[in-house]
Design a protein around this motif. Sequence first.
Motif, PDB file in Angstrom:
ATOM      1  N   SER A  83       0.824  -1.206   0.000  1.00  0.00           N
ATOM      2  CA  SER A  83       0.000   0.000   0.000  1.00  0.00           C
ATOM      3  C   SER A  83       0.857   1.254   0.000  1.00  0.00           C
ATOM      4  N   ILE A  84       0.221   2.350  -0.414  1.00  0.00           N
ATOM      5  CA  ILE A  84       0.858   3.665  -0.412  1.00  0.00           C
ATOM      6  C   ILE A  84      -0.057   4.618   0.337  1.00  0.00           C
ATOM      7  N   VAL A  85       0.526   5.376   1.277  1.00  0.00           N
ATOM      8  CA  VAL A  85      -0.177   6.458   1.958  1.00  0.00           C
ATOM      9  C   VAL A  85       0.405   7.751   1.402  1.00  0.00           C
ATOM     10  N   ALA A  86      -0.435   8.555   0.768  1.00  0.00           N
ATOM     11  CA  ALA A  86       0.021   9.772   0.104  1.00  0.00           C
ATOM     12  C   ALA A  86       0.504  10.809   1.107  1.00  0.00           C
ATOM     13  N   ALA A  87       1.322  11.719   0.628  1.00  0.00           N
ATOM     14  CA  ALA A  87       1.810  12.825   1.441  1.00  0.00           C
ATOM     15  C   ALA A  87       0.636  13.614   2.004  1.00  0.00           C
ATOM     16  N   GLY A  88       0.727  13.972   3.286  1.00  0.00           N
ATOM     17  CA  GLY A  88      -0.292  14.798   3.923  1.00  0.00           C
ATOM     18  C   GLY A  88      -1.571  14.086   4.300  1.00  0.00           C
ATOM     19  N   ALA A  89      -1.668  12.798   4.052  1.00  0.00           N
ATOM     20  CA  ALA A  89      -2.888  12.050   4.378  1.00  0.00           C
ATOM     21  C   ALA A  89      -3.067  11.954   5.887  1.00  0.00           C
ATOM     22  N   VAL A  90      -4.311  11.930   6.316  1.00  0.00           N
ATOM     23  CA  VAL A  90      -4.652  11.675   7.714  1.00  0.00           C
ATOM     24  C   VAL A  90      -5.417  10.355   7.735  1.00  0.00           C
ATOM     25  N   VAL A  91      -4.740   9.313   8.204  1.00  0.00           N
ATOM     26  CA  VAL A  91      -5.293   7.958   8.149  1.00  0.00           C
ATOM     27  C   VAL A  91      -6.031   7.678   9.458  1.00  0.00           C
ATOM     28  N   THR A  92      -7.353   7.602   9.365  1.00  0.00           N
ATOM     29  CA  THR A  92      -8.204   7.421  10.534  1.00  0.00           C
ATOM     30  C   THR A  92      -8.803   6.030  10.630  1.00  0.00           C
ATOM     31  N   ARG A  93      -8.661   5.238   9.552  1.00  0.00           N
ATOM     32  CA  ARG A  93      -9.211   3.877   9.548  1.00  0.00           C
ATOM     33  C   ARG A  93      -8.283   2.970   8.759  1.00  0.00           C
ATOM     34  N   ASP A  94      -8.539   1.691   8.837  1.00  0.00           N
ATOM     35  CA  ASP A  94      -7.683   0.708   8.180  1.00  0.00           C
ATOM     36  C   ASP A  94      -7.551   0.966   6.683  1.00  0.00           C
ATOM     37  N   SER A  97      -5.102  -3.865   1.896  1.00  0.00           N
ATOM     38  CA  SER A  97      -3.921  -4.259   1.124  1.00  0.00           C
ATOM     39  C   SER A  97      -4.111  -3.855  -0.333  1.00  0.00           C
ATOM     40  N   GLY A  98      -3.015  -3.396  -0.939  1.00  0.00           N
ATOM     41  CA  GLY A  98      -3.034  -3.050  -2.353  1.00  0.00           C
ATOM     42  C   GLY A  98      -3.702  -1.731  -2.684  1.00  0.00           C
ATOM     43  N   ALA A  99      -3.847  -0.848  -1.687  1.00  0.00           N
ATOM     44  CA  ALA A  99      -4.539   0.424  -1.914  1.00  0.00           C
ATOM     45  C   ALA A  99      -3.568   1.591  -1.897  1.00  0.00           C
ATOM     46  N   VAL A 100      -3.951   2.640  -2.622  1.00  0.00           N
ATOM     47  CA  VAL A 100      -3.297   3.945  -2.527  1.00  0.00           C
ATOM     48  C   VAL A 100      -4.321   4.846  -1.856  1.00  0.00           C
ATOM     49  N   VAL A 101      -3.958   5.433  -0.714  1.00  0.00           N
ATOM     50  CA  VAL A 101      -4.889   6.296   0.014  1.00  0.00           C
ATOM     51  C   VAL A 101      -4.311   7.695   0.142  1.00  0.00           C
ATOM     52  N   GLY A 102      -5.208   8.679   0.232  1.00  0.00           N
ATOM     53  CA  GLY A 102      -4.781  10.055   0.428  1.00  0.00           C
ATOM     54  C   GLY A 102      -5.958  10.898   0.847  1.00  0.00           C
ATOM     55  N   GLY A 103      -5.664  12.101   1.304  1.00  0.00           N
ATOM     56  CA  GLY A 103      -6.700  13.043   1.686  1.00  0.00           C
ATOM     57  C   GLY A 103      -6.873  13.149   3.185  1.00  0.00           C
ATOM     58  N   VAL A 104      -7.822  14.022   3.562  1.00  0.00           N
ATOM     59  CA  VAL A 104      -8.119  14.289   4.970  1.00  0.00           C
ATOM     60  C   VAL A 104      -9.628  14.217   5.147  1.00  0.00           C
ATOM     61  N   PRO A 105     -10.151  13.174   5.754  1.00  0.00           N
ATOM     62  CA  PRO A 105      -9.449  11.942   6.129  1.00  0.00           C
ATOM     63  C   PRO A 105      -9.098  11.123   4.881  1.00  0.00           C
ATOM     64  N   ALA A 106      -8.122  10.247   5.057  1.00  0.00           N
ATOM     65  CA  ALA A 106      -7.660   9.442   3.923  1.00  0.00           C
ATOM     66  C   ALA A 106      -8.770   8.524   3.426  1.00  0.00           C
ATOM     67  N   ARG A 107      -8.815   8.394   2.107  1.00  0.00           N
ATOM     68  CA  ARG A 107      -9.743   7.466   1.454  1.00  0.00           C
ATOM     69  C   ARG A 107      -8.982   6.782   0.328  1.00  0.00           C
ATOM     70  N   VAL A 108      -9.522   5.685  -0.144  1.00  0.00           N
ATOM     71  CA  VAL A 108      -8.869   4.952  -1.230  1.00  0.00           C
ATOM     72  C   VAL A 108      -8.971   5.783  -2.502  1.00  0.00           C
ATOM     73  N   LEU A 109      -7.817   6.063  -3.105  1.00  0.00           N
ATOM     74  CA  LEU A 109      -7.749   6.813  -4.355  1.00  0.00           C
ATOM     75  C   LEU A 109      -7.652   5.895  -5.560  1.00  0.00           C
ATOM     76  N   SER A 110      -6.933   4.791  -5.389  1.00  0.00           N
ATOM     77  CA  SER A 110      -6.787   3.822  -6.474  1.00  0.00           C
ATOM     78  C   SER A 110      -6.219   2.538  -5.904  1.00  0.00           C
ATOM     79  N   ARG A 111      -6.090   1.565  -6.762  1.00  0.00           N
ATOM     80  CA  ARG A 111      -5.428   0.308  -6.411  1.00  0.00           C
ATOM     81  C   ARG A 111      -3.947   0.452  -6.754  1.00  0.00           C
ATOM     82  N   ILE A 112      -3.125  -0.316  -6.120  1.00  0.00           N
ATOM     83  CA  ILE A 112      -1.682  -0.261  -6.368  1.00  0.00           C
ATOM     84  C   ILE A 112      -1.387  -0.631  -7.823  1.00  0.00           C
ATOM     85  N   THR A 113      -2.191  -1.498  -8.416  1.00  0.00           N
ATOM     86  CA  THR A 113      -1.974  -1.880  -9.812  1.00  0.00           C
ATOM     87  C   THR A 113      -2.205  -0.694 -10.746  1.00  0.00           C
TER      88      THR A 113
END
Length: 133
Positions: A83-94, A97-113
Amino acid sequence: MGDDCRLLDIDPLTFGSEPHLISLGNRVTVTAGVRFITHDGAAWVLRKSHPGIGVYGPISVGNNVFIGFNALILPDVHIGDDSIVAAGAVVTRDVPSGAVVGGVPARVLSRITDYEARALAKAELNTAVADRR
């Protein structure tokens, strides 16, 4: 901490006041400004009625994870493998696997593929530009 981890420009605040509540898998990158927050500091307002109250939660990071610049990882979070956690993300929940997350609060932006396809397209473009020099 697992094998082959990279801790880039970390400081004393990176792992907070309860570093024993944080686990990193193999091949994890933690970049500058990342904060692992293992407690709910807001419980302080309850101390008049409940002296000594503390609310804590573990953080676990799977294998092959990249955590970008200035991300905040809050208590009771598990970040899945690959997985990738984007710069500046605030991760409040799980993070699955295989996700790219970002934002405030962080949400799934795309799959790693999907990220892989975009990264490879850019890498090929950059190679072509370098070849023209």
